[in-house]
Design an enzyme around this catalytic site. Structure first.
Site: not given
Ligand SMILES: *[C@@H]1O[C@H](CO)[C@@H](O)[C@H](O)[C@H]1NC(C)=O
Ligand SMILES: *[C@@H]1O[C@H](CO)[C@@H](O)[C@H](O)[C@H]1NC(C)=O
Ligand SMILES: *[C@@H]1O[C@H](CO)[C@@H](O)[C@H](O)[C@H]1NC(C)=O
Ligand SMILES: *[C@@H]1O[C@H](CO)[C@@H](O)[C@H](O)[C@H]1NC(C)=O
Ligand SMILES: *[C@@H]1O[C@H](CO)[C@@H](O)[C@H](O)[C@H]1NC(C)=O
Ligand SMILES: *[C@@H]1O[C@H](CO)[C@@H](O)[C@H](O)[C@H]1NC(C)=O
Length: 498
Positions: A80, A179, A212
């Site tokens: 990321e 995300k 993440c």
């Protein structure tokens, strides 16, 4: 006799076929990348300068992708923020963004670079996948313009998304994921309106992708990808700041893969001075390979063989009932007083492990944790605490935790218990940890001195006990059953995008 022969034969045959599947493996790669950042403070630059920086990062990533492919890897995940970093405002990241179409468009950007406008980053990623014949999973920024016909349209007329992109080994664009769980500092991106369950079939199993904080904050899309869509392998670009004692990257990722019983390819950024390091290839049985490096400034390529279909593997771990043992035994009584200590701003109820060996129970709210342990030797210069936490975590994300842990305290002052510490000298001959969890999402962590994992040195029994197999090879920093009770999470995102 003959009446029995056929079914037995059929059974044996089925066994062979299943085993044939289970033995199928593929070589996977992740690259921990020392990203070249855009600057120390956010600055608005022309698109050419943004491209120049992104190409410098892509040059390094290409080296890793080429090497991985030459070694036979079928897929590589890069981190990321690995193409431009994270030093941005909403305006200054704009020159780095590209309009990324939906993945159903049947597009090989390397062959048709201009089909959706000018998209040099997408083109280059696609060409790398095609040229080296390897699946490439990367993270970049997507922009989508909007107007007043959409009441949620931000005032600057566009959505900006933290986005994972996947190209197959022919360079074809096969997946796009926005995300969902943005981290608190990512004020330059918009939340995806709802979680996206991005998954797709490949010759090496069904893959799912998220990023993440998706692995820690709200349960979606992570939990459904594993349980409903039944992905075999999760692709996980991340930029993770290590947060001891319980949330160092490799510690948590390894525990998550074991608790969820799925393969996980985790590629982190490498910035040791910011405590960002820790990548790996994790299987349901434990880590295959991992990397944690606070010493050098270099990136690192990791490769490991994984089962294509881990659920069909003879070594696939059985489902665990995390509360079975703990709810069936009588409580041990704490020998010493309980006290409060904080881990990442959560107030744990602790007791000290003041003897070389012992049996303890510590409770908080509805959670009771049991521990039996034996140290090799009780040292005078180190103390350990055993604790329970059952509550809503409210710092840098809101999520409900149930945790049982024992860990080394930072100093010999009880007030230091729960504070980050990265070295220890106390060895353990054995331990058994369990808790009366209300959730089936519990991640087993065993972290040794200098943030090392302990593959094959412990196991989880089907009744929920986390036990050491033998004496542990290195001194212990922390052991935990890290439970996430998703149903009790608050449902509001942390901040409202502009
Ligand atoms: C891919 O290969 C083509 C043809 O060999 C070459 O022109 C191009 O520069 C390569 N692209 C990348 C990203 O390596
Ligand atoms: C507003 O956005 C919609 C949907 O994206 C589009 O169809 C429409 O043409 C836009 N209107 C204007 C005035 O730009
Ligand atoms: C775990 O075991 C307990 C006690 O036998 C039982 O009540 C509970 O239903 C089990 N949980 C699951 C998820 O099977
Ligand atoms: C945690 O404990 C500290 C110190 O005892 C106290 O100030 C704080 O309010 C507590 N936090 C919560 C969420 O209970
Ligand atoms: C802990 O409990 C086990 C099993 O009940 C017992 O065998 C052992 O002696 C106990 N250890 C200590 C130090 O009390
Ligand atoms: C949580 O689990 C404990 C122990 O099994 C049980 O007593 C309690 O009722 C459960 N709480 C909820 C809300 O399910």
């Amino acid at each position: 006799m003959t009446a029995f022969r056929f079914p037995i034969y059929a059974l044996v045959l089925t066994g062979i076929i299943l085993r044939g599947f289970a033995l199928e493996t593929f070589l996977a790669a992740v690259y921990e990348h020392a990203v070249i950042l855009s600057g120390a403070t956010p600055a608005l630059v022309p698109r050419e300068d943004a491209l120049k920086l992104m190409n410098r990062n892509l040059d390094i990533l290409e080296g890793a992708i080429k090497t991985a492919a030459e070694q036979g890897a079928r897929i590589i995940v890069v981190p990321e923020d690995g193409i431009y970093g994270w030093v941005f405002t909403r305006e200054t990241i704009y020159p780095y963004l590209e309009d990324i179409p939906e993945s159903q468009v049947n597009w090989v950007p390397c062959d048709e670079p201009k089909r959706f406008g000018l998209n040099p980053v997408q083109e280059r990623l696609s060409c790398m996948a095609k040229n080296y014949s390897i699946y490439v999973v990367a993270n970049m920024g997507d922009k989508k313009s909007c107007n007043s016909s959409d009441p949620k349209c931000p005032s600057d007329g566009r959505y900006q998304y933290n986005t994972d992109v996947v190209y197959d080994s022919e360079g074809k664009f096969v997946a796009r994921y926005h995300k969902y769980n943005l981290f608190a500092s990512e004020i330059y991106f918009n939340y995806a309106k709802e979680p996206q369950f991005v998954n797709f079939d490949t010759p090496f199993g069904k893959l799912g992708v998220f990023t993440c904080a998706d692995i820690l904050n709200f349960g979606e899309p992570a939990v459904s990808l594993v349980e409903k869509f039944k992905v075999d392998t999760v692709l996980f670009p991340t930029a993770w700041t290590n947060t001891l004692p319980l949330l160092s990257a490799v510690q948590y990722y390894s525990a998550w893969a074991m608790g969820m019983r799925v393969n996980l390819l985790a590629a982190n950024i490498h910035k040791p001075h910011l405590d960002i390091t820790g990548s790996g290839i994790f299987a349901p049985e434990g880590p295959k390979v991992y990397h944690f490096d606070m010493e050098t400034q270099n990136g690192k390529l990791l490769l490991a063989e994984l089962d294509v279909y881990p659920r069909l593997s003879p070594t696939y771990p059985p489902r665990v009932n995390w509360s079975l043992y703990a709810t069936s035994v009588k409580h041990f009584s704490p020998e010493s007083q309980v006290f409060t200590g904080s881990i990442y701003c959560d107030n744990f109820t602790f007791t000290e492990l003041s003897q070389e060996a012992g049996n303890f129970t510590v409770c908080q709210n509805g959670l009771c944790c049991h521990l039996s342990y034996k140290m090799t030797e009780k040292r005078k210069d180190e103390i350990y605490a055993f604790g329970a936490f059952d509550g809503l975590h409210v710092v840098q994300g809101e999520y409900y935790l149930q945790i049982c842990t024992f860990l080394k305290c930072k100093s010999t002052d009880l007030k230091s218990c729960g504070q980050p510490v990265d070295t220890a000298h106390t060895r353990f001959d054995s331990f058994s940890l369990s808790g009366t969890f209300n959730t089936s999402y519990v991640f087993p962590e065993v972290l040794l001195t200098e943030t090392q994992l302990a593959p094959r040195e412990f196991q989880v029994l089907p009744d929920g006990r986390l036990i050491s197999n033998d004496s542990i090879s290195k001194p212990v920093l922390s052991v935990a059953l890290f439970g996430r009770w998703y149903e009790k999470d608050s449902l509001q995102p942390l901040y409202t995008s502009p």
